[in-house]
Design a protein around this motif. Structure first.
Motif, PDB file in Angstrom:
ATOM      1  N   ARG A   1       0.349  -1.181  -0.107  1.00 24.79           N
ATOM      2  CA  ARG A   1       0.042   0.129   0.415  1.00 24.79           C
ATOM      3  C   ARG A   1       1.080   1.705   0.149  1.00 24.79           C
ATOM      4  NH1 ARG A   1      -4.992  -0.909   3.456  1.00 24.79           N
ATOM      5  NH2 ARG A   1      -5.839  -3.092   2.275  1.00 24.79           N
ATOM      6  N   PRO A   2       0.452   2.404  -0.390  1.00 27.58           N
ATOM      7  CA  PRO A   2      -0.985   2.893  -1.004  1.00 27.58           C
ATOM      8  C   PRO A   2      -1.059   2.486  -2.308  1.00 27.58           C
ATOM      9  CG  PRO A   2       0.419   4.074  -0.930  1.00 27.58           C
ATOM     10  CD  PRO A   2       1.500   3.322  -0.548  1.00 27.58           C
TER      11      PRO A   2
ATOM     12  N   CYS B   1     -11.164  -0.027  -0.252  1.00 26.42           N
ATOM     13  CA  CYS B   1     -10.950   1.529  -0.179  1.00 26.42           C
ATOM     14  C   CYS B   1     -10.543   2.493  -1.253  1.00 26.42           C
ATOM     15  CB  CYS B   1      -9.602   1.955   0.659  1.00 26.42           C
ATOM     16  SG  CYS B   1      -8.408   1.572   0.517  1.00 26.42           S
TER      17      CYS B   1
ATOM     18  N   CYS C   1     -11.549   6.057   1.801  1.00 22.70           N
ATOM     19  CA  CYS C   1     -10.878   5.211   2.369  1.00 22.70           C
ATOM     20  C   CYS C   1     -10.743   4.588   3.748  1.00 22.70           C
ATOM     21  CB  CYS C   1     -10.015   6.549   3.530  1.00 22.70           C
ATOM     22  SG  CYS C   1      -7.864   6.053   4.713  1.00 22.70           S
ATOM     23  N   THR C   2     -10.472   3.388   4.438  1.00 24.05           N
ATOM     24  CA  THR C   2     -11.397   3.040   5.404  1.00 24.05           C
ATOM     25  C   THR C   2      -9.832   2.508   6.497  1.00 24.05           C
ATOM     26  OG1 THR C   2      -9.671   0.800   4.845  1.00 24.05           O
ATOM     27  CG2 THR C   2     -12.180   1.024   4.161  1.00 24.05           C
ATOM     28  N   GLY C   3      -8.942   3.925   6.605  1.00 29.08           N
ATOM     29  CA  GLY C   3      -8.300   3.955   7.578  1.00 29.08           C
ATOM     30  C   GLY C   3      -7.058   3.548   7.579  1.00 29.08           C
ATOM     31  N   CYS C   4      -6.069   2.884   6.445  1.00 29.96           N
ATOM     32  CA  CYS C   4      -5.453   1.607   7.201  1.00 29.96           C
ATOM     33  C   CYS C   4      -3.798   2.419   8.775  1.00 29.96           C
ATOM     34  CB  CYS C   4      -4.698   0.668   6.263  1.00 29.96           C
ATOM     35  SG  CYS C   4      -3.704   1.844   5.117  1.00 29.96           S
ATOM     36  N   GLY C   5      -4.041   3.621   7.464  1.00 30.72           N
ATOM     37  CA  GLY C   5      -2.807   4.573   8.548  1.00 30.72           C
ATOM     38  C   GLY C   5      -1.824   4.284   7.462  1.00 30.72           C
ATOM     39  N   VAL C   6      -1.995   4.219   6.466  1.00 26.91           N
ATOM     40  CA  VAL C   6      -0.052   4.258   5.917  1.00 26.91           C
ATOM     41  C   VAL C   6      -0.189   5.548   5.222  1.00 26.91           C
ATOM     42  CG1 VAL C   6      -1.711   4.245   2.949  1.00 26.91           C
ATOM     43  CG2 VAL C   6       1.218   2.589   4.049  1.00 26.91           C
ATOM     44  N   ASN C   7      -1.163   6.171   5.267  1.00 24.26           N
ATOM     45  CA  ASN C   7      -1.375   7.887   4.425  1.00 24.26           C
ATOM     46  C   ASN C   7      -0.645   8.574   5.040  1.00 24.26           C
ATOM     47  OD1 ASN C   7      -3.229   7.452   5.552  1.00 24.26           O
ATOM     48  ND2 ASN C   7      -4.513   8.438   4.525  1.00 24.26           N
TER      49      ASN C   7
ATOM     50  N   CYS D   1      -2.495   8.673   0.093  1.00 22.56           N
ATOM     51  CA  CYS D   1      -3.623   8.266  -0.891  1.00 22.56           C
ATOM     52  C   CYS D   1      -4.727  10.167  -0.344  1.00 22.56           C
ATOM     53  CB  CYS D   1      -4.333   7.351   0.357  1.00 22.56           C
ATOM     54  SG  CYS D   1      -3.920   5.691   0.348  1.00 22.56           S
TER      55      CYS D   1
END
Ligand code: SF4
Lengths: 603, 220
Positions: free
Chosen positions: A277-278, A585, A589-595, A603
């Motif tokens: 990701r992303p 996503c 966004c589902t909030g995985c934290g990569v951003n 993202c």
């Protein structure tokens, strides 16, 4: 013939070792070059099909002061020739020993290739353990998806690169040059670069049950956690304008254009889906230019558009149409590595079919809707059946479906559902097609819990259960229209041990290599009983690594950051228990934290 | 459609390529060069390329004759001039010309010349004695497995037209029957004559012949 040529000639497939392929790079060997061996711990046919090799090889060789050569695992006949004659393993380009290199860079694509890494070192006269190597030996480094849990190789490698290698590899080689090639100084400075892990600067302690008690740097100035590196601008990033064209028939023999990185689907078992990701796309213009350059430079008759999920490319339809138009006259075909189960895929297929009929494979992953929801595979029975109906009416007779056995919460009901899918598809075929040539291949692999996924805490299924699930399907799929392919659960067992292993496994690998174990990914050499004896002799219990773990336990790879939050993985794991879905996503966004954090706004 | 006839050399490590690999290598080289190949019809279109007398793995060659069917004619001289853009270094095009239609190349070949350089020490007299002994025979039978798996006796003596040793470069020159009527491979003969390990021999094809009005002429 010279001594090396003699053994090349005597080997089963000389073109594995001869080098000299079109687009190979040669440079005069003067003292100034930084010499780098790209080492792929499997045979030539497999290694040459790996895109990362072609990217890094050309990226490094485009620099005047760097010379990158290739080395692969020699097949057993060549291994014997080398040993019999006391010759070192050699690079394909200049037939040099790896001892003449500054760096050896291994790519880690699957855990069952780890013993091949040790074999390559051994055949080059290089000690296995980093601490036994001297300043005159090359630095041994590794990168690739398995590097996200580097611990089972932590005492063997001098250095790991975490994440995408394009930028960081050059940074490392520049640093090496700037420090006058002083390897000690280099390792210390390199360890401070984001994305670099130098294991010897970290100390691990265990509790009485062998669980990790603490894991921390042992030297001032060394970061406690290592974040992955990514390329932010896929349109600006280096892409090779050429690729080496193998003489022999390798696994994937075609021009490959990477169209995006990352995947938004969020399947809970999938490591690639989390660690890459992303999503970052190239523009169609960039893709078309890269395809054109590669076709001109290689003479290939096929372009493969690669990514983790090619049909999710935002402009896939127009892209394929334009590529087909451009390359139709020279009879260059377009191939897609995998397809989605939906009507859109069928539309795209119609386009591709005009030039060449490719084989069709689909990943369904689990037999029942319940289990597909657990793993967040957003495919319904209806998607599957309507897609099959359309492709049969378009004239296809050969389809392959992928499933996994041993997924969390799986019961015999879920396995039986695979059979139901098979029979339903067979019925659909009879209804819509007057031909009588259906070959439906059902392929099951064994689920192995992988680091940095929502299932990283899950247990590996037992060998007995897996065997009986396979046996059930072997019986249930005895129909002339079906072909059942399955996987030896024992090799997945070993894969599972190393996937979530810790530093104690280094000695297991070394012992195994000393006893001649290698090519574990090859059925004809995989020797489970031998492995179990090795574990036993070191008093290490492999089951320890396959067990379910608590959220609180320190995992061996916790110091490596994929950018996806642990909290997010826990949330996903919890949702899986109730079969709750998480949307793709791309649709929000589902909030995985990569951003967040060091990767910035991506993202 | 026109055919392109090429004469080429195969050097260095390219000797290790199998016939299939050589074929694919040539196809891709021609594609890189932008040569307008003619393709077969159907879902898997492929070009029409054929080699005279395919070489066994390990053999070098000064004399590879190739036919390539073209979609439209090209200037062969121009292709030869810029070949380095597109062919592996050890494959060198020597000559090229357009021919009208392709006779079956394989059918035309009747004989080949080879030079086998010996990378091992062996006294000149010993080699010469062995050659003389062979040539003095009326027949020399070997056992040969046919395609159907039967074992037949084959007389190779008449298939050997010339056989000489050259002390200067420690090599053996041989001219052997080649083609569908009568065919003898250089390593088969070498094995009958000596017990040298194969990997110590550098075999090079130096010429291919066809027969015209009862006379041998160069194939190209
Ligand atoms: S931050 Fe949001 S949009 Fe980006 S990869 Fe994670 S879930 Fe998807």
């Amino acid at each position: 013939m010279k001594p090396l040529e003699e053994i090349i000639y005597l080997s089963e497939k000389p073109s594995r070792y001869m080098g000299g392929e079109f687009n190979q790079v040669l440079k005069p060997l003067d003292g100034d070059l930084i010499r780098f061996a790209f080492a792929f711990p499997d045979i030539y046919e497999v290694g040459m099909s790996h895109l990362g090799l072609h990217i890094l090889y050309n990226l490094l060789n485009d620099r005047e002061n760097i010379f990158c050569e290739r080395v692969f695992s020699p097949w057993v006949d060549m291994e014997k020739h080398l040993k019999d004659r006391g010759l070192d393993l050699f690079t394909l380009e200049t037939k040099s020993s790896l001892r003449d290199m500054d760096f050896i860079g291994f790519t880690l694509q699957y855990e069952l290739s780890y013993t091949n890494i040790l074999k390559i070192l051994e055949l080059s006269g290089i000690p296995y353990y980093a601490e036994e190597r001297e300043a005159s030996h090359p630095l041994v480094m590794a990168g690739g998806s398995c590097g996200y849990n580097p611990e089972p190789l932590a005492l063997i490698m001098d250095l790991f690169v975490i994440g995408e290698g394009e930028e960081i590899t050059l940074e490392l080689l520049e640093l090496y040059e700037a420090l006058d090639r002083d390897k000690e100084k280099f390792l210390f400075e390199a360890a401070k670069i984001p994305g670099v892990y130098v294991p010897k600067f970290y100390e691990v302690t265990y509790d009485r049950d062998h669980r990790i008690e603490s894991f921390r740097p042992n030297t001032e100035g060394i970061p406690a956690r290592i974040g992955k590196r990514i390329v932010k601008d896929m349109n600006g990033v280096y892409y090779p304008p050429r690729m080496i064209v193998p003489f022999m028939d390798v696994v994937h023999n075609r021009a490959v254009v990477e169209i995006f990185r990352g995947c938004t689907a969020g399947c809970r078992f999938c490591q690639a889906g989390m660690i890459y990701r992303p999503v970052r796309e190239k523009t169609p213009e960039v893709i078309k230019q890269e395809a054109r350059d590669l076709i001109d430079a290689t003479g290939y008759e096929e372009i493969s558009l690669t990514s983790l999920s090619t049909l999710d490319y935002s402009q896939i339809g127009p892209l394929i149409r334009e590529l087909m138009e451009e390359h139709e006259a020279s009879k260059v075909g377009i191939s897609l590595p995998s397809l989605r189960l939906d009507s859109y895929s069928v539309e795209v297929l119609k386009e591709v079919q005009k030039v060449r009929k490719t084989g069709l494979t689909f990943a369904v992953e689990a037999g029942s809707q319940r289990l597909r929801d657990v793993i967040n595979k957003g495919v319904t029975e209806e998607d599957l059946y309507t897609t099959m109906e359309s492709i049969f009416s378009l004239g296809w007779d050969r389809v392959k479906l992928y499933f996994m056995l041993g997924l969390p919460t799986e019961t015999m009901e879920d396995v039986k559902a695979i059979q139901t899918i098979g029979s339903s598809i067979e019925a659909i075929y009879r209804r819509v097609s007057s031909r009588k040539r259906l070959t439906l291949t059902i392929s099951t692999s064994v689920f192995v819990p992988k680091p940095h996924t929502p299932f990283q805490w899950e247990a590996f299924d037992t060998l007995e259960a897996l065997k009986s699930k396979e046996n059930f399907l072997k019986d249930a799929l005895k129909h002339k229209a079906f072909k059942y392919q399955y996987h030896d659960p024992k090799s997945s067992y070993l894969e599972g041990v190393f996937a979530r292993g810790d530093r104690r496994l280094n000695q297991v690998l070394v012992r195994a290599a000393r006893e001649g174990i290698r090519f574990d990914g090859w059925q004809e050499f995989f020797d489970f009983d031998h492995w179990m004896a090795v574990f036993k002799s070191l008093d290490i219990d492999p089951e320890f690594y396959l067990r379910r773990r608590d959220y609180e336990e320190t995992l061996p790879w916790d110091h490596i950051e994929s950018g996806v939050d642990k909290a997010y993985l826990i949330k996903e794991n919890e949702k899986s228990k109730n079969g709750e879905l998480t949307r793709d996503c791309r649709r929000g966004c589902t909030g995985c934290g990569v951003n967040q954090g060091h990767l910035g706004e991506v993202c | 459609m026109p055919f392109l006839q090429l004469l080429a050399k195969k050097e260095g490590n390219l000797r290790f390529l199998s016939h299939l690999e050589t074929h694919k290598m040539l196809e891709r080289s021609l594609r890189r060069a932008g040569v307008p190949l003619a393709f077969s019809q159907g879902f898997n279109p492929h070009p029409n390329i054929s080699f005279a007398a395919p070489l066994p793995v390990g053999t070098l060659s000064d004399y590879e004759v190739i036919h390539v069917e073209l979609a439209v004619g090209i200037d062969p001289g121009e292709l030869i001039a810029r070949q380095r853009c597109c062919f592996p270094g050890d494959f060198v095009l020597l000559k090229g010309k357009l021919v009208e239609k392709s006779p079956s190349l394989m059918k035309e070949v009747v004989r080949s010349d080879y030079r086998v350089t010996l990378n091992l020490s062996c006294a000149a007299e010993e080699i010469e004695d062995r050659i003389r002994e062979f040539l003095n025979q009326d027949s020399h039978l070997i056992r040969k497995r046919t395609k159907k798996g039967r074992i037949n006796d084959l007389d190779i003596r008449p298939q050997v037209r010339t056989l000489t040793y050259d002390e200067k470069d420690h090599s053996i020159f041989m001219s052997l029957d080649t083609g569908s009527v009568s065919n003898l491979k250089p390593l088969v003969l070498m094995k009958e004559l000596f017990d040298f390990p194969e990997e110590k021999l550098d075999v090079r094809r130096t010429m291919l012949y066809k027969s015209k009005d009862g006379e041998l002429i160069e194939l190209y």
